[in-house]
Motif scaffolding. Structure first.
Motif, mmCIF file in Angstrom:
data_model
loop_
_atom_site.group_PDB
_atom_site.id
_atom_site.type_symbol
_atom_site.label_atom_id
_atom_site.label_comp_id
_atom_site.label_asym_id
_atom_site.label_seq_id
_atom_site.Cartn_x
_atom_site.Cartn_y
_atom_site.Cartn_z
ATOM 1 N N GLY A 1 17.787 10.430 -57.134
ATOM 2 C CA GLY A 1 16.527 11.154 -57.030
ATOM 3 C C GLY A 1 15.825 11.227 -58.365
ATOM 4 N N VAL A 2 14.633 11.824 -58.367
ATOM 5 C CA VAL A 2 13.874 12.009 -59.602
ATOM 6 C C VAL A 2 14.164 13.410 -60.135
ATOM 7 C CG1 VAL A 2 12.064 10.457 -58.780
ATOM 8 C CG2 VAL A 2 11.786 12.928 -58.510
ATOM 9 N N SER A 3 13.851 13.620 -61.412
ATOM 10 C CA SER A 3 14.099 14.926 -62.008
ATOM 11 C C SER A 3 13.061 15.202 -63.090
ATOM 12 C CB SER A 3 15.514 14.984 -62.603
ATOM 13 O OG SER A 3 15.851 16.314 -62.955
ATOM 14 N N LEU A 4 13.071 16.420 -63.569
ATOM 15 C CA LEU A 4 12.231 16.848 -64.679
ATOM 16 C C LEU A 4 13.164 17.153 -65.846
ATOM 17 C CD1 LEU A 4 9.243 17.610 -65.391
ATOM 18 C CD2 LEU A 4 9.852 19.962 -64.825
ATOM 19 N N LEU A 5 12.993 16.420 -66.954
ATOM 20 C CA LEU A 5 13.939 16.522 -68.066
ATOM 21 C C LEU A 5 13.213 16.458 -69.404
ATOM 22 C CD1 LEU A 5 16.711 14.080 -66.771
ATOM 23 C CD2 LEU A 5 16.916 16.563 -66.984
ATOM 24 N N PRO A 6 13.857 16.932 -70.485
ATOM 25 C CA PRO A 6 13.273 16.768 -71.816
ATOM 26 C C PRO A 6 13.155 15.292 -72.170
ATOM 27 C CG PRO A 6 15.040 18.396 -71.849
ATOM 28 C CD PRO A 6 15.106 17.730 -70.519
ATOM 29 N N VAL A 7 12.069 14.924 -72.817
ATOM 30 C CA VAL A 7 11.829 13.529 -73.194
ATOM 31 C C VAL A 7 12.977 12.994 -74.040
ATOM 32 C CG1 VAL A 7 10.297 11.990 -74.489
ATOM 33 C CG2 VAL A 7 9.326 13.791 -73.040
ATOM 34 N N ARG A 8 13.566 13.853 -74.882
ATOM 35 C CA ARG A 8 14.577 13.401 -75.833
ATOM 36 C C ARG A 8 15.852 12.892 -75.173
ATOM 37 N NH1 ARG A 8 18.254 17.282 -75.515
ATOM 38 N NH2 ARG A 8 17.551 19.380 -74.971
ATOM 39 N N HIS B 1 9.316 6.636 -54.326
ATOM 40 C CA HIS B 1 8.517 6.367 -53.128
ATOM 41 C C HIS B 1 9.202 6.814 -51.837
ATOM 42 C CE1 HIS B 1 5.616 4.330 -55.572
ATOM 43 N NE2 HIS B 1 6.505 3.465 -56.027
ATOM 44 N N ARG B 2 10.334 7.480 -51.953
ATOM 45 C CA ARG B 2 11.010 7.972 -50.752
ATOM 46 C C ARG B 2 10.332 9.252 -50.255
ATOM 47 N NH1 ARG B 2 17.023 7.625 -53.371
ATOM 48 N NH2 ARG B 2 16.845 5.473 -54.158
ATOM 49 N N ASP B 3 10.417 9.463 -48.934
ATOM 50 C CA ASP B 3 9.813 10.653 -48.328
ATOM 51 C C ASP B 3 10.796 11.247 -47.321
ATOM 52 O OD1 ASP B 3 7.920 12.585 -47.692
ATOM 53 O OD2 ASP B 3 7.073 11.357 -46.075
ATOM 54 N N PRO B 4 11.169 12.532 -47.531
ATOM 55 C CA PRO B 4 10.761 13.435 -48.619
ATOM 56 C C PRO B 4 11.349 12.995 -49.960
ATOM 57 C CG PRO B 4 12.468 14.453 -47.288
ATOM 58 C CD PRO B 4 12.084 13.187 -46.569
ATOM 59 N N LEU B 5 10.704 13.426 -51.039
ATOM 60 C CA LEU B 5 11.102 13.019 -52.378
ATOM 61 C C LEU B 5 12.455 13.636 -52.727
ATOM 62 C CD1 LEU B 5 10.193 11.574 -55.027
ATOM 63 C CD2 LEU B 5 9.294 13.794 -55.762
ATOM 64 N N PRO B 6 13.484 12.817 -53.006
ATOM 65 C CA PRO B 6 14.787 13.382 -53.387
ATOM 66 C C PRO B 6 14.756 13.877 -54.838
ATOM 67 C CG PRO B 6 14.899 10.991 -53.447
ATOM 68 C CD PRO B 6 13.519 11.343 -52.948
ATOM 69 N N LEU B 7 15.341 15.032 -55.073
ATOM 70 C CA LEU B 7 15.322 15.641 -56.403
ATOM 71 C C LEU B 7 16.736 15.833 -56.941
ATOM 72 C CD1 LEU B 7 12.662 18.466 -55.817
ATOM 73 C CD2 LEU B 7 12.272 16.154 -56.706
ATOM 74 N N VAL B 8 16.873 15.619 -58.239
ATOM 75 C CA VAL B 8 18.102 15.921 -58.965
ATOM 76 C C VAL B 8 17.790 17.134 -59.830
ATOM 77 C CG1 VAL B 8 19.795 15.086 -60.631
ATOM 78 C CG2 VAL B 8 18.826 13.514 -58.944
ATOM 79 N N VAL B 9 18.528 18.221 -59.643
ATOM 80 C CA VAL B 9 18.123 19.495 -60.237
ATOM 81 C C VAL B 9 19.300 20.219 -60.884
ATOM 82 C CG1 VAL B 9 16.249 19.813 -58.566
ATOM 83 C CG2 VAL B 9 18.515 20.767 -58.093
ATOM 84 N N PHE B 10 18.964 21.193 -61.719
ATOM 85 C CA PHE B 10 19.927 22.155 -62.221
ATOM 86 C C PHE B 10 20.063 23.283 -61.192
ATOM 87 C CE2 PHE B 10 18.650 20.060 -66.160
ATOM 88 C CZ PHE B 10 19.881 19.904 -66.788
ATOM 89 N N VAL C 1 23.347 15.335 -64.439
ATOM 90 C CA VAL C 1 21.969 15.200 -63.948
ATOM 91 C C VAL C 1 21.383 13.871 -64.393
ATOM 92 C CG1 VAL C 1 19.628 16.110 -64.188
ATOM 93 C CG2 VAL C 1 21.527 17.671 -63.733
ATOM 94 N N CYS C 2 21.559 13.519 -65.658
ATOM 95 C CA CYS C 2 21.035 12.251 -66.171
ATOM 96 C C CYS C 2 21.668 11.063 -65.459
ATOM 97 C CB CYS C 2 21.281 12.157 -67.677
ATOM 98 S SG CYS C 2 20.266 13.271 -68.666
ATOM 99 N N ALA C 3 22.985 11.143 -65.214
ATOM 100 C CA ALA C 3 23.682 10.058 -64.537
ATOM 101 C C ALA C 3 23.226 9.918 -63.092
ATOM 102 C CB ALA C 3 25.192 10.298 -64.600
ATOM 103 N N ALA C 4 22.992 11.044 -62.414
ATOM 104 C CA ALA C 4 22.545 11.002 -61.021
ATOM 105 C C ALA C 4 21.169 10.366 -60.911
ATOM 106 C CB ALA C 4 22.535 12.416 -60.444
ATOM 107 N N VAL C 5 20.282 10.688 -61.835
ATOM 108 C CA VAL C 5 18.956 10.063 -61.841
ATOM 109 C C VAL C 5 19.082 8.562 -62.082
ATOM 110 C CG1 VAL C 5 16.739 9.943 -63.032
ATOM 111 C CG2 VAL C 5 17.772 12.165 -62.571
ATOM 112 N N ALA C 6 19.879 8.175 -63.070
ATOM 113 C CA ALA C 6 20.054 6.758 -63.401
ATOM 114 C C ALA C 6 20.627 5.973 -62.220
ATOM 115 C CB ALA C 6 20.960 6.616 -64.612
ATOM 116 N N ALA C 7 21.470 6.629 -61.414
ATOM 117 C CA ALA C 7 22.086 5.961 -60.268
ATOM 118 C C ALA C 7 21.140 5.843 -59.078
ATOM 119 C CB ALA C 7 23.343 6.720 -59.849
ATOM 120 N N GLY C 8 19.978 6.517 -59.131
ATOM 121 C CA GLY C 8 19.007 6.412 -58.053
ATOM 122 C C GLY C 8 19.114 7.486 -56.992
#
Length: 280
Positions: A225-232, A174-183, A216-223
């Motif tokens: 930003g959001v990311s796009l990742l494989p479901v697995r 819900h943050r604006d602008p949306l923070p992203l965690v990316v490769f 990337v997974c750890a950064a998302v878990a820590a809050g």
């Protein structure tokens, strides 16, 4: 001058009568095969293929070369196969995406290497677009790679579902602008993520970038930003985002397996092991 890679593409086009089927046969792109044929013609100083007809056919010079090319390739493959079967001989080069299931892939590679102590297995991980470019340039014998959409030129392919993911404890959606965690730039997930948000007109910013899936997974878990990742790869520390968050839908991603002709017995064995891993 008579590079076996170029000769193999030449024979494939002469046999198939067109570049599309030839590219499928040698597991290269149509443009790569076309470039290889131009290099061979330039090196020899003559036209080898008549492209003016509906079906590509060999010119008189091409017909002359065809017999030699088949003999050269047969001898090349025979020598390679003999060396691969010798104790202590042979190299097998494999490219894999950095984020592909290390906990499943590494034990498979270790078991395969232990079963073939004489074979030198060389594994390179990296971003899928770069790995594919290197494979098309002859740098790998086998390749596992992520690709968007269907793949019709691979040995096999499997769906790799993607999802938007947030932190379970400190959500950033819900943050604006949306923070992203990316490769890093050039990565498939990053390109799809940014394109989808741009189409929506949604404001975003890069909060964290890393080539490491674990980071990337750890950064998302820590809050962060959001990311796009494989479901697995999702864990209990992550929250799967759905339609209610209004994020763009992402088209299908596939894991594709490529392999060169003439891999030999050990190479074919690794192909089957990778098929079983990815299909399981």
């Amino acid at each position: 001058m008579l590079d076996p890679l170029l000769l193999r593409s030449f024979v494939a086009v002469a046999d198939c009568g067109n570049f599309t089927r030839a590219a499928e046969r040698v597991h290269l792109t149509q443009s790569t095969v076309s470039q290889q044929l131009r290099r061979l013609e330039e090196a020899l100083g003559c036209r080898l293929l008549d492209r003016s007809q509906r079906q590509v056919v060999a010119t008189p010079e091409g017909e002359q070369l065809l017999g030699y090319a088949r003999r050269i390739l047969a001898l090349h493959d025979e020598a390679a196969d003999v060396l691969r079967h010798q104790p202590g001989g042979g190299v097998l080069r494999l490219g894999v995406p950095e984020d592909f299931a290390a906990e499943r892939l590494m034990p498979l590679l270790a078991e395969f290497s232990a079963a073939h102590p004489g074979l030198r297995l060389e594994v390179t991980s990296g971003l899928s677009p770069e790995l594919l470019r290197l494979y098309q340039g002859g740098e790998f014998d086998l390749l596992l790679v992520k690709r968007m959409g269907d793949t019709d030129d691979s040995l096999a392919s499997w769906p790799e579902p993607l999802c938007w993911v947030d932190s379970a404890s400190q959500p950033a959606i819900h943050r604006d602008p949306l923070p992203l965690v990316v490769f890093p730039a050039g990565g498939l997930y990053r390109n799809e993520m940014l394109h989808g948000l741009e189409v929506q007109g949604r404001r975003w910013r890069i909060a964290y970038s890393s080539a490491s899936l674990a980071s990337v997974c750890a950064a998302v878990a820590a809050g962060l930003g959001v990311s796009l990742l494989p479901v697995r790869v999702l864990g209990p520390e992550h929250r799967l985002l759905g339609e209610m968050e209004g994020l763009p839908e992402i088209r299908g991603l596939r894991l594709a397996l490529y392999g060169r002709a003439g891999l030999g017995r050990k190479g074919e064995e690794l192909v089957e092991r990778l098929r079983a891993l990815c299909g399981g």
